[in-house]
Design an enzyme around this catalytic site. Structure first.
Site, short mmCIF file in Angstrom:
data_model
loop_
_atom_site.label_atom_id
_atom_site.label_comp_id
_atom_site.label_asym_id
_atom_site.label_seq_id
_atom_site.Cartn_x
_atom_site.Cartn_y
_atom_site.Cartn_z
N CYS A 64 -11.55 35.80 -10.80
CA CYS A 64 -10.64 35.92 -11.96
C CYS A 64 -10.33 37.53 -11.51
CB CYS A 64 -12.15 35.51 -12.73
SG CYS A 64 -12.76 36.93 -12.62
N ASN A 107 -13.64 39.95 -12.49
CA ASN A 107 -14.74 39.89 -11.85
C ASN A 107 -16.03 39.83 -12.88
OD1 ASN A 107 -16.84 40.57 -8.87
ND2 ASN A 107 -16.95 38.97 -10.20
N CYS A 158 -16.10 39.06 -16.39
CA CYS A 158 -17.04 37.30 -17.46
C CYS A 158 -16.36 36.21 -16.51
CB CYS A 158 -15.35 37.64 -18.35
SG CYS A 158 -14.94 39.57 -19.21
N ARG A 159 -14.97 35.50 -16.17
CA ARG A 159 -15.08 34.49 -15.68
C ARG A 159 -16.45 34.17 -14.47
NH1 ARG A 159 -9.36 34.12 -16.54
NH2 ARG A 159 -9.21 35.60 -15.98
N SER A 160 -16.14 34.60 -13.15
CA SER A 160 -16.64 33.85 -12.74
C SER A 160 -18.02 35.10 -11.74
CB SER A 160 -15.27 35.22 -10.56
OG SER A 160 -14.90 36.41 -10.94
N ASP A 196 -8.77 33.40 -19.64
CA ASP A 196 -9.44 34.38 -20.13
C ASP A 196 -10.44 35.22 -21.37
OD1 ASP A 196 -10.00 36.99 -19.92
OD2 ASP A 196 -8.03 37.99 -19.13
P1 4NP Z 1 -12.60 38.17 -15.81
O1 4NP Z 1 -11.98 38.92 -17.60
O2 4NP Z 1 -11.12 37.90 -15.19
O3 4NP Z 1 -12.61 36.95 -16.47
O4 4NP Z 1 -13.70 38.79 -15.86
C1 4NP Z 1 -11.31 39.89 -17.91
C2 4NP Z 1 -11.66 40.94 -17.58
C3 4NP Z 1 -11.73 42.96 -17.51
C4 4NP Z 1 -10.09 42.74 -17.96
C5 4NP Z 1 -9.10 41.10 -18.32
C6 4NP Z 1 -9.99 40.57 -17.98
N1 4NP Z 1 -9.41 43.71 -17.39
O5 4NP Z 1 -7.93 43.72 -18.04
O6 4NP Z 1 -9.51 45.22 -17.55
#
Ligand code: 4NP
Length: 169
Positions: free
Chosen positions: A16, A19, A21-23, A133
């Site tokens: 994602c 790294n 939340c989703r992945s 997201d």
């Molecule tokens: P992820 O979520 O891609 O599912 O881990 C996010 C975590 C942090 C951010 C964006 C998405 N950020 O902008 O910091």
């Protein structure tokens, strides 16, 4: 039927943006289901982000809480960024959204072993095509990520199992 533990059938990387939340959620859910499947021990997994903002951090507290509420363990995971070497180490690199996939396609090196795909691709038209997201949203977003990860993990386990059987012939 005995468990197919004698060799690794596949190595899968979940990707994602951050790294956190989703992945890591996808990795935790997939590993949980894998451990209870006929392919236990035969698939290696990891997760990574296209961005580097959260390298070294544990998953977001909301993601950890949502995962724990359904019995998945992701607390031990630590964020890292995708590297060119990942394209040689993994058979499948599975993107959570179209932006992640475009990023991966742009950095894919010559002679890459990995096949790139959307994580939700095997679910077909009955589901959305991207894992949204949840970072800037509320708890419902994290529960929805888990719903999608559960459905897609089941589908990938079936796909990896059937391709392993094809390779035996
Ligand atoms: P992820 O979520 O891609 O599912 O881990 C996010 C975590 C942090 C951010 C964006 C998405 N950020 O902008 O910091």
């Amino acid at each position: 039927m005995s468990r197919q533990t004698e060799h690794t059938q596949a190595a899968v990387l979940f990707v994602c943006l951050g790294n956190i939340c989703r992945s890591p959620t996808a990795q935790g859910v997939f590993e949980h289901k894998l451990a209870r499947s006929a392919h236990a021990g035969a698939v290696e997994t990891d997760s990574a982000g296209t961005g580097d903002w959260h390298v070294g951090k544990a998953p977001d507290a909301r993601a950890r809480q949502a995962a724990a509420s359904r019995g998945y363990r992701i607390d031990h995971l630590r964020a890292r960024q995708v590297t060119p070497d990942d394209f040689h180490r993994f058979d499948w690199i599975l993107a959570m959204d179209a932006s992640n996939l475009a990023h991966l396609q742009a950095m894919k090196p010559e002679g890459s072993r990995a096949q790139l795909a959307m994580f939700l691709e095997p679910l077909g038209d009955a589901f959305e095509s991207e894992v949204p997201d949840p970072y800037y949203g509320g708890d419902a977003g994290f529960a929805h990520v888990l719903d999608l990860c559960e459905a897609a993990s089941d589908a990938w386990l079936m796909r990896l199992g059937s391709s392993a059987n094809e390779n035996k012939d």
